[in-house]
Motif scaffolding. Sequence first.
Motif, PDB file in Angstrom:
ATOM      1  N   UNK A   8       0.853  -1.182   0.000  1.00 30.18           N
ATOM      2  CA  UNK A   8       0.000   0.000   0.000  1.00 30.18           C
ATOM      3  C   UNK A   8       0.891   1.235   0.000  1.00 30.18           C
ATOM      4  N   UNK A   9       0.730   2.097  -0.974  1.00 31.25           N
ATOM      5  CA  UNK A   9       1.558   3.301  -1.105  1.00 31.25           C
ATOM      6  C   UNK A   9       1.468   4.184   0.144  1.00 31.25           C
ATOM      7  N   UNK A  44       3.342   5.474  -7.871  1.00 32.52           N
ATOM      8  CA  UNK A  44       3.376   4.195  -8.570  1.00 32.52           C
ATOM      9  C   UNK A  44       4.027   4.400  -9.924  1.00 32.52           C
ATOM     10  N   UNK A  45       4.722   3.384 -10.423  1.00 33.53           N
ATOM     11  CA  UNK A  45       5.241   3.452 -11.782  1.00 33.53           C
ATOM     12  C   UNK A  45       4.046   3.336 -12.735  1.00 33.53           C
ATOM     13  N   UNK A  53      10.234   5.834  -5.086  1.00 29.12           N
ATOM     14  CA  UNK A  53      10.583   6.769  -4.022  1.00 29.12           C
ATOM     15  C   UNK A  53      11.464   7.835  -4.652  1.00 29.12           C
ATOM     16  N   UNK A  54      10.916   9.024  -4.852  1.00 32.76           N
ATOM     17  CA  UNK A  54      11.644  10.114  -5.511  1.00 32.76           C
ATOM     18  C   UNK A  54      12.448  10.919  -4.500  1.00 32.76           C
ATOM     19  N   UNK A  55      13.707  11.194  -4.864  1.00 30.52           N
ATOM     20  CA  UNK A  55      14.594  12.020  -4.045  1.00 30.52           C
ATOM     21  C   UNK A  55      14.706  13.429  -4.604  1.00 30.52           C
ATOM     22  N   UNK A  56      14.343  13.601  -5.851  1.00 36.11           N
ATOM     23  CA  UNK A  56      14.227  14.890  -6.531  1.00 36.11           C
ATOM     24  C   UNK A  56      13.338  14.619  -7.749  1.00 36.11           C
ATOM     25  N   UNK A  57      13.306  15.531  -8.711  1.00 37.08           N
ATOM     26  CA  UNK A  57      12.406  15.349  -9.847  1.00 37.08           C
ATOM     27  C   UNK A  57      12.808  14.209 -10.774  1.00 37.08           C
ATOM     28  N   UNK A  60      15.038   8.286  -8.476  1.00 36.86           N
ATOM     29  CA  UNK A  60      14.131   7.521  -7.634  1.00 36.86           C
ATOM     30  C   UNK A  60      14.658   6.105  -7.452  1.00 36.86           C
ATOM     31  N   UNK A  61      14.111   5.444  -6.448  1.00 38.99           N
ATOM     32  CA  UNK A  61      14.344   4.034  -6.187  1.00 38.99           C
ATOM     33  C   UNK A  61      13.013   3.333  -6.421  1.00 38.99           C
ATOM     34  N   UNK A  62      13.029   2.236  -7.181  1.00 40.14           N
ATOM     35  CA  UNK A  62      11.800   1.485  -7.461  1.00 40.14           C
ATOM     36  C   UNK A  62      11.798   0.198  -6.639  1.00 40.14           C
ATOM     37  N   UNK A  63      10.693  -0.043  -5.946  1.00 44.31           N
ATOM     38  CA  UNK A  63      10.536  -1.237  -5.116  1.00 44.31           C
ATOM     39  C   UNK A  63       9.322  -2.004  -5.625  1.00 44.31           C
TER      40      UNK A  63
END
Length: 97
Positions: A8-9, A44-45, A53-57, A60-63
Amino acid sequence: MAPAELINIAELDSYVSIPVQLAIHDENGTKAPWSKKVIEQVTLCPDGTHLRLYFDQHHFLAIPRMSQVVKDDRLWIAHDEENKLIYMIRKEETFHE
């Protein structure tokens, strides 16, 4: 065994806009160092299979959303069984540099 549920986001809302540390480990014992970040946004992708998970524009890290999650007040861990990776996010009160 019960079927896996999608992450769940909203579970990650409490980790946005605060100092956190992130790490990715594999099941063979390879441990990347903890990285200090501030998560600016969780989305979500486009196909809905991963959380970003975006750290700037741009960064990101995708899980994977099918990861098994264990969490408490300060730590969130997602185990990606398919790729044998463990994603960890822990809250930090302040960065110590």
